[in-house]
Design an enzyme around this catalytic site. Structure first.
Site, short mmCIF file in Angstrom:
data_model
loop_
_atom_site.label_atom_id
_atom_site.label_comp_id
_atom_site.label_asym_id
_atom_site.label_seq_id
_atom_site.Cartn_x
_atom_site.Cartn_y
_atom_site.Cartn_z
N GLY A 15 0.81 -1.21 0.00
CA GLY A 15 0.00 0.00 0.00
C GLY A 15 0.84 1.25 0.00
O GLY A 15 2.04 1.21 -0.29
N GLY A 16 0.22 2.33 0.36
CA GLY A 16 0.85 3.63 0.27
C GLY A 16 2.03 3.81 1.20
O GLY A 16 2.91 4.62 0.94
N MET A 17 2.08 3.06 2.31
CA MET A 17 3.17 3.24 3.26
C MET A 17 4.22 2.16 3.18
O MET A 17 5.32 2.32 3.70
CB MET A 17 2.62 3.30 4.69
CG MET A 17 1.92 4.59 5.02
SD MET A 17 1.37 4.63 6.73
CE MET A 17 2.94 4.61 7.59
N VAL A 64 3.61 -5.46 3.18
CA VAL A 64 3.30 -6.28 4.35
C VAL A 64 3.62 -7.73 4.03
O VAL A 64 3.26 -8.24 2.97
CB VAL A 64 1.82 -6.14 4.75
CG1 VAL A 64 1.56 -6.88 6.06
CG2 VAL A 64 1.44 -4.68 4.88
N ASP A 114 -8.69 6.89 8.40
CA ASP A 114 -8.86 6.13 7.16
C ASP A 114 -9.76 4.92 7.39
O ASP A 114 -9.46 3.82 6.95
CB ASP A 114 -7.49 5.70 6.62
CG ASP A 114 -7.55 5.26 5.15
OD1 ASP A 114 -8.52 5.63 4.46
OD2 ASP A 114 -6.64 4.54 4.70
#
Length: 577
Positions: A39-41, A44, A152
């Site tokens: 994802g954006g960060m 995983v 979010d």
């Protein structure tokens, strides 16, 4: 997605994708087994502790990790997230901000993100929606009590399990805000589930999460967004214009419409509070929020049960040198990034999975302990059986296109902007029994068994109290009564017992009651004495303020944020027959 039988004893459809060439094979002693989201960060990965429990480990993007300001914010936000205690939240359990790339770990438990459940099985019936909203509101109460705004909240950040819904990925997105704004001018969040103030770029508070929950309730009940059809940015623009043109809610069920109206008020000050919202849902449902008997439609419940069974399968034994050589010759796990059945990693032992299972081993340093400078010990916080903690991902308006991030899912491994989750596992092959059978002669009937319950240091010269009948940990400043334990980080720290507590010789109601009445602990235990007086493996019992019988099994002890150590426990509650 892995197609050849899974990783580390878990079914393929629970695990995700094979590792790629560019993926690391180990982070700080955690062996990485599969890629379960992006994802954006960051990315995983699935890993396992030395005790065999699966965890989801999120490795932060290099551009974020290279920003000292981000690292400071990340440390602050993770520390705040670790203080969140309560059911229906899946917390961060481990992290490190000092290495080459920051990372955080969450427990991993099979479950189904709400957006996947809606796609596969259609809208939920009204009773399930009311329970979903009420329990999520309780989770938000716990999150907000820790000074965190989720920012979010969306269907992919709510996980469905046999023991109710769980909220994931709370608070961490804020650490990226300043960095992301500097890099792209974007706004962290998911447009179609933002509040008006969030969509307008104004400051957000707890009420912004309530608005998002109202949108989720509408979608869960009907499959339709209350602002109509359209792309993410179109819906965000309509949400931002709510004060002038509110959503049309006349087509929603009469029992649901008042709830939606109070959640979706344009003015944050006019929105319903989370505690009132939970109570409203409980009254409308006509049954306690903590009663999850048959709470989901049968096809969805069957899907969840299959995921839980797959994740509870024990990991394969540690391979011998000969085994590893054979695997290498067969190409089962080679330098190309492919990955067949994999043994458990040499990671730290995580004690505190939210299911009924034997107490895991106590903390043991990972093989690469030297690489984990500054990492905090593993701590468990309250979540219950069969959750998927998807370390959620953020969506950047500057990268328009809807929910495009791939998330940490446990299911299909196809990232959707709603994110798949990683959550808390158990390391036992025997699934929990959510409805234990009554004991013979004790006069007590189990309400629930072996739910994970964290007794954490509040830190910051603060005091919190635990009410085991609910069960819930109340934050500092809350006006409460009926608590059984007070955790104080004032004047070197102490635990104070509000009801008589004792050590039990066993886990039956009879033994628990005998321990509570016969082996009575002092009313206060100082922080420096806690590990000695109440070591790992201790079974503590008390009769609660409401006359129930509470049993806490201590599964792990780690260093806390203040003077008090953090205790991971399994809580069982019995009531009088």
């Amino acid at each position: 997605m892995i197609k050849d039988g899974g990783v580390g004893g878990m079914a393929a459809d629970v695990v995700g994708e094979r590792l790629r060439d560019e993926d690391p094979r180990e982070i700080a002693g955690y062996r990485l087994l599969a890629r379960i989201g992006e994802g954006g960060m960051g990315t995983v990965y699935l890993s396992r502790t030395r005790g065999g429990q699966p965890v989801a480990l999120k490795v932060i993007r290099r551009d974020f990790g290279g920003d000292p300001g981000f690292r400071r914010r990340f440390e602050q936000e993770v520390q705040a997230a670790r203080r969140v205690q309560g059911y229906h939240v899946v917390p961060v359990v481990d992290h490190d901000t000092t290495g080459e790339r920051p990372w955080l770990a969450s427990a991993f438990i099979p479950g189904l993100p709400l957006h996947e459940a809606l796609t596969a099985h259609g809208p939920l019936p009204l009773p399930a929606v009311l329970k979903l909203v009420g329990c999520t509101a309780r989770a938000l109460t716990a999150i907000h009590s820790a000074g965190i705004v989720h920012r979010d909240l969306k269907p992919s950040n709510i996980l469905l399990s046999s023991q109710g819904p769980y909220v994931i990925d709370f608070g961490i997105a804020r650490a990226a805000d300043a960095t992301q704004l500097t890099v792209s001018g974007g706004v962290i969040g998911t447009p179609q589930f933002m509040s008006p103030e969030h969509a307008l770029g104004e400051p957000v508070g707890p009420a912004t999460d309530v608005f998002s929950l109202g949108l989720i309730a509408a979608v869960a009940a009907t499959g339709r967004h209350p602002y109509g059809d359209g792309g993410a940015l179109t819906l965000a623009a309509q949400i931002a214009n709510t004060a002038v043109r509110p959503p049309r809610l006349d087509s929603y069920d009469d029992h649901l419409r008042p709830l939606l109206e109070r959640c979706l008020a344009a003015d944050p000050a006019q929105r319903i509070g989370t505690e009132e919202l939970a109570a409203l849902c409980e009254r409308a449902a006509g049954r306690p929020l903590n009663d999850f008997t048959g709470w989901l439609p049968e096809p969805l419940a069957t899907d969840l049960a299959a995921r839980e069974r797959a994740a509870l399968a024990p990991p394969p034994p540690e391979p011998t040198v000969a085994d590893l050589g054979a695997q290498g010759s067969q190409g089962a796990q080679g330098s190309q990034g492919t990955q067949g059945p994999t043994p458990p990693p040499h990671g730290p032992t995580f004690a505190g999975a939210p299911t009924v299972a034997p107490p895991p081993p106590t903390y043991a340093p990972p093989a690469a302990a030297g690489a984990r400078r500054g990492r905090t010990g593993l701590v468990v916080a309250g979540a219950a059986v069969a959750v998927v903690l998807a370390v959620g991902v953020t969506w950047t308006l500057a990268r328009a296109g809807g929910d495009s991030d791939r998330t940490q899912g446990q299911g299909q491994g196809q990232g959707q902007g709603d994110g798949k989750q990683s959550v808390q596992p158990t390391h036992s092959a025997t699934p929990p029994s959510p409805d234990p059978t009554p004991s013979d002669d004790s006069g007590f009937t189990p309400v629930f068994a072996d739910r994970t319950f964290a007794l954490r240091s509040p830190g910051r010269v603060a005091v919190v109290e635990a009410d085991l009948d609910i069960p819930q940990v109340h934050g500092e400043g809350e006006i409460t009564s009926g608590n059984e334990i007070e955790l104080s980080d004032v004047s070197d720290g102490r635990w104070e017992f509000k009801t008589p507590w004792g050590k039990s010789a066993g886990t039956t109601p009879e033994q628990c009651l005998e321990g509570a009445q016969g082996d009575v602990l002092p009313t206060e235990i100082e922080a420096k004495d806690l590990r000695t007086v109440i070591p790992v493996g201790t079974v503590l019992c008390t009769q609660t303020d409401e006359g129930n019988l509470a049993m806490l099994k201590v599964t792990d002890i780690t260093t806390g944020a203040g003077d008090l150590p953090d205790y991971a426990t399994k809580l069982t509650l019995f009531k009088k027959r």
